[in-house]
Design a protein around this motif. Structure first.
Motif, mmCIF file in Angstrom:
data_model
loop_
_atom_site.group_PDB
_atom_site.id
_atom_site.type_symbol
_atom_site.label_atom_id
_atom_site.label_comp_id
_atom_site.label_asym_id
_atom_site.label_seq_id
_atom_site.Cartn_x
_atom_site.Cartn_y
_atom_site.Cartn_z
ATOM 1 N N SER A 30 0.853 -1.183 0.000
ATOM 2 C CA SER A 30 0.000 0.000 0.000
ATOM 3 C C SER A 30 0.891 1.236 0.000
ATOM 4 O O SER A 30 2.096 1.160 0.282
ATOM 5 C CB SER A 30 -0.895 0.007 1.235
ATOM 6 N N PHE A 31 0.292 2.403 -0.295
ATOM 7 C CA PHE A 31 1.055 3.648 -0.170
ATOM 8 C C PHE A 31 1.576 3.811 1.256
ATOM 9 O O PHE A 31 2.695 4.284 1.473
ATOM 10 C CB PHE A 31 0.169 4.841 -0.547
ATOM 11 N N TRP A 32 0.763 3.436 2.234
ATOM 12 C CA TRP A 32 1.157 3.595 3.635
ATOM 13 C C TRP A 32 2.358 2.721 3.966
ATOM 14 O O TRP A 32 3.325 3.172 4.590
ATOM 15 C CB TRP A 32 -0.012 3.232 4.558
ATOM 16 N N ARG A 33 2.294 1.454 3.539
ATOM 17 C CA ARG A 33 3.377 0.528 3.856
ATOM 18 C C ARG A 33 4.677 0.967 3.170
ATOM 19 O O ARG A 33 5.759 0.860 3.736
ATOM 20 C CB ARG A 33 2.996 -0.888 3.412
ATOM 21 N N ALA A 34 4.558 1.465 1.942
ATOM 22 C CA ALA A 34 5.745 1.940 1.233
ATOM 23 C C ALA A 34 6.404 3.088 1.997
ATOM 24 O O ALA A 34 7.634 3.170 2.077
ATOM 25 C CB ALA A 34 5.369 2.385 -0.180
ATOM 26 N N GLY A 35 5.584 3.978 2.570
ATOM 27 C CA GLY A 35 6.142 5.087 3.345
ATOM 28 C C GLY A 35 6.904 4.611 4.563
ATOM 29 O O GLY A 35 7.988 5.121 4.885
ATOM 30 N N VAL A 36 6.359 3.612 5.255
ATOM 31 C CA VAL A 36 7.037 3.048 6.427
ATOM 32 C C VAL A 36 8.371 2.437 6.020
ATOM 33 O O VAL A 36 9.416 2.659 6.669
ATOM 34 C CB VAL A 36 6.141 1.992 7.106
ATOM 35 N N ARG A 37 8.361 1.673 4.934
ATOM 36 C CA ARG A 37 9.599 1.022 4.479
ATOM 37 C C ARG A 37 10.644 2.054 4.049
ATOM 38 O O ARG A 37 11.822 1.951 4.425
ATOM 39 C CB ARG A 37 9.274 0.078 3.315
ATOM 40 N N GLU A 38 10.231 3.055 3.253
ATOM 41 C CA GLU A 38 11.187 4.045 2.773
ATOM 42 C C GLU A 38 11.799 4.854 3.914
ATOM 43 O O GLU A 38 12.984 5.177 3.885
ATOM 44 C CB GLU A 38 10.507 4.981 1.765
ATOM 45 N N ALA A 39 11.004 5.175 4.933
ATOM 46 C CA ALA A 39 11.545 5.928 6.069
ATOM 47 C C ALA A 39 12.619 5.126 6.792
ATOM 48 O O ALA A 39 13.646 5.667 7.224
ATOM 49 C CB ALA A 39 10.419 6.320 7.013
ATOM 50 N N ALA A 40 12.393 3.830 6.924
ATOM 51 C CA ALA A 40 13.397 2.975 7.580
ATOM 52 C C ALA A 40 14.660 2.885 6.736
ATOM 53 O O ALA A 40 15.786 2.972 7.250
ATOM 54 C CB ALA A 40 12.811 1.588 7.819
ATOM 55 N N GLU A 41 14.505 2.738 5.422
ATOM 56 C CA GLU A 41 15.657 2.542 4.555
ATOM 57 C C GLU A 41 16.464 3.820 4.368
ATOM 58 O O GLU A 41 17.699 3.769 4.320
ATOM 59 C CB GLU A 41 15.188 2.043 3.181
ATOM 60 N N GLU A 42 15.799 4.969 4.263
ATOM 61 C CA GLU A 42 16.498 6.195 3.865
ATOM 62 C C GLU A 42 16.918 7.080 5.030
ATOM 63 O O GLU A 42 17.950 7.752 4.943
ATOM 64 C CB GLU A 42 15.624 7.002 2.901
ATOM 65 N N ILE A 43 16.113 7.117 6.109
ATOM 66 C CA ILE A 43 16.477 8.004 7.226
ATOM 67 C C ILE A 43 16.486 7.285 8.572
ATOM 68 O O ILE A 43 16.625 7.921 9.614
ATOM 69 C CB ILE A 43 15.543 9.244 7.284
ATOM 70 N N GLY A 44 16.354 5.959 8.562
ATOM 71 C CA GLY A 44 16.576 5.156 9.750
ATOM 72 C C GLY A 44 15.594 5.351 10.886
ATOM 73 O O GLY A 44 15.967 5.203 12.046
ATOM 74 N N VAL A 45 14.339 5.674 10.574
ATOM 75 C CA VAL A 45 13.341 5.827 11.629
ATOM 76 C C VAL A 45 12.208 4.835 11.428
ATOM 77 O O VAL A 45 11.935 4.383 10.307
ATOM 78 C CB VAL A 45 12.766 7.265 11.684
ATOM 79 N N GLU A 46 11.544 4.490 12.540
ATOM 80 C CA GLU A 46 10.415 3.564 12.494
ATOM 81 C C GLU A 46 9.107 4.361 12.553
ATOM 82 O O GLU A 46 8.948 5.224 13.424
ATOM 83 C CB GLU A 46 10.475 2.580 13.667
ATOM 84 N N LEU A 47 8.212 4.039 11.638
ATOM 85 C CA LEU A 47 6.911 4.685 11.596
ATOM 86 C C LEU A 47 5.818 3.642 11.782
ATOM 87 O O LEU A 47 6.032 2.445 11.546
ATOM 88 C CB LEU A 47 6.691 5.395 10.251
ATOM 89 N N VAL A 48 4.652 4.100 12.177
ATOM 90 C CA VAL A 48 3.466 3.266 12.278
ATOM 91 C C VAL A 48 2.460 3.781 11.237
ATOM 92 O O VAL A 48 2.205 4.990 11.159
ATOM 93 C CB VAL A 48 2.858 3.328 13.695
ATOM 94 N N GLU A 49 1.906 2.871 10.455
ATOM 95 C CA GLU A 49 1.004 3.282 9.377
ATOM 96 C C GLU A 49 -0.136 4.166 9.874
ATOM 97 O O GLU A 49 -0.508 5.146 9.223
ATOM 98 C CB GLU A 49 0.443 2.053 8.663
ATOM 99 N N ASP A 50 -0.683 3.836 11.018
ATOM 100 C CA ASP A 50 -1.827 4.602 11.521
ATOM 101 C C ASP A 50 -1.465 6.033 11.894
ATOM 102 O O ASP A 50 -2.352 6.880 12.051
ATOM 103 C CB ASP A 50 -2.447 3.898 12.731
ATOM 104 N N ASP A 51 -0.172 6.318 12.051
ATOM 105 C CA ASP A 51 0.256 7.683 12.382
ATOM 106 C C ASP A 51 0.453 8.560 11.150
ATOM 107 O O ASP A 51 0.731 9.751 11.277
ATOM 108 C CB ASP A 51 1.576 7.648 13.168
ATOM 109 N N LEU A 52 0.324 7.972 9.959
ATOM 110 C CA LEU A 52 0.576 8.712 8.727
ATOM 111 C C LEU A 52 -0.693 9.434 8.287
ATOM 112 O O LEU A 52 -1.753 8.841 8.162
ATOM 113 C CB LEU A 52 1.055 7.780 7.615
#
Length: 335
Positions: A77-99
């Motif tokens: 999903s767009f949401w899951r892609a955002g979580v993955r990209e944040a981890a890969e590019e800037i090293g932070v963990e996100l939660v989909e529901d917070d987006l």
């Protein structure tokens, strides 16, 4: 007025070469989806957003972009892609529901390449775990927090659209970029088709210089490095975008692009006047909507020629007689 002239999940949504680029290009009409993540915090003077300074990529190097972004992978999903990209590019963990969905940008340029037909979803959050840092130093020079109401000048154009929507309080906005873009090729052409010799203009025609000024005033000029060198300066009253492969080149008054697609993204909506040289004319004539040609009654020597005007595709709509060495100024519209 004319003169000749990577794999990864990455790189910000269309600003690099994805792993499946060849597959995407082979599917006419397919849209390329991507997610952009905006980290947001409250600073001393208001809301701040985290941007990365691009480097080492095939596209928009030296521009500021969202902290993390990339293509949506199959099954994501767009949401899951955002979580993955944040981890890969800037090293932070996100939660989909917070987006939070800020905006969707549907964009294109005046080229039919399906790889340039894109849908970019921008999401924002002020909650994450970990300290943001450059996790892919080969693709980003640094990260920096910027006031949302005082962004740097060189923000990737379609990303600026979404960030400005965020600053205005928009949520879930649908924005477009490039769909009103039209290309007009402007050239002075000898009887033998020659437009230059690779070093300088083959003639001096003051009347044509005035015509060029009147035609392009207030617009966006797109030209190659050779054309810029033959003019020698930025022309007043117009934006000038110069396409060059030389990564460290700059000149006062010139906006620099390193590919035609990059230049057209920068140009945005409206009429773009292509002013040369020969290679850029050849790349754009099939996608132009108008030609404005000065017919010059001379046959200079030179290796750079204007592409042949196929009268099955182009219709002459206006002919203004000239004088002296100028036979006429002629406008052609695509049939």
């Amino acid at each position: 007025m004319t003169q000749p002239s990577t794999p990864s999940s990455v790189t910000d949504a269309g600003q690099g070469a994805p792993r499946d680029e060849a597959a995407r290009r082979s599917r006419p009409g397919a849209l390329v989806p991507a997610t952009y993540v905006v980290l947001r915090r409250q600073g001393p003077s208001g809301t701040e957003v985290l941007l990365q300074l691009r480097q080492g990529t095939p596209y928009m190097d030296g521009w500021w972009a969202c902290g993390a972004a990339g293509h949506v992978e199959p099954g994501e999903s767009f949401w899951r892609a955002g979580v993955r990209e944040a981890a890969e590019e800037i090293g932070v963990e996100l939660v989909e529901d917070d987006l939070e969905h800020v905006a969707t940008v549907h964009r294109t340029i005046a080229l039919p390449d399906p790889f340039e037909q894109r849908v970019d979803v921008f999401v924002a959050t002020d909650r994450w775990a970990g300290e943001p840092h450059v996790a892919e130093p080969h693709r980003a020079a640094r990260l920096q927090w910027w006031p949302l109401d005082d962004l740097p000048d060189r923000v990737v154009p379609h990303e600026r659209l979404a960030l400005e929507a965020l600053a205005a309080g928009a949520r879930g906005a649908l924005l477009t970029h490039g769909f009103a873009q039209r290309l007009t090729l402007v050239a002075a052409v000898g009887r033998n088709g020659v437009i230059g010799d690779g070093a300088a203009m083959p003639w001096h025609l003051p009347e044509d210089l005035r015509f060029f000024k009147d035609t392009t005033m207030g617009g966006v000029l797109l030209m190659g490095r050779g054309t810029w060198d033959s003019i020698g300066r930025a022309l007043p009253g117009r934006r000038t975008i110069v396409v060059t492969r030389q990564r460290d080149w700059s000149a006062p008054g010139a906006e620099v692009a390193h590919s035609l697609s990059e230049a057209l993204l920068m140009a945005g909506d409206g009429e773009v006047f292509v002013a040369g040289g020969g290679e850029i004319y050849a790349q754009t004539i099939e996608h132009a909507h108008r030609l404005v040609l000065t017919e010059v009654d001379l046959e200079p020597e030179g290796s750079t020629r204007f592409p042949e005007v196929d009268q099955e595709r182009w219709m002459e709509t206006r002919r203004q007689p000239g004088s002296g060495d100028i036979t006429a100024w002629v406008t052609w519209e695509r049939r």
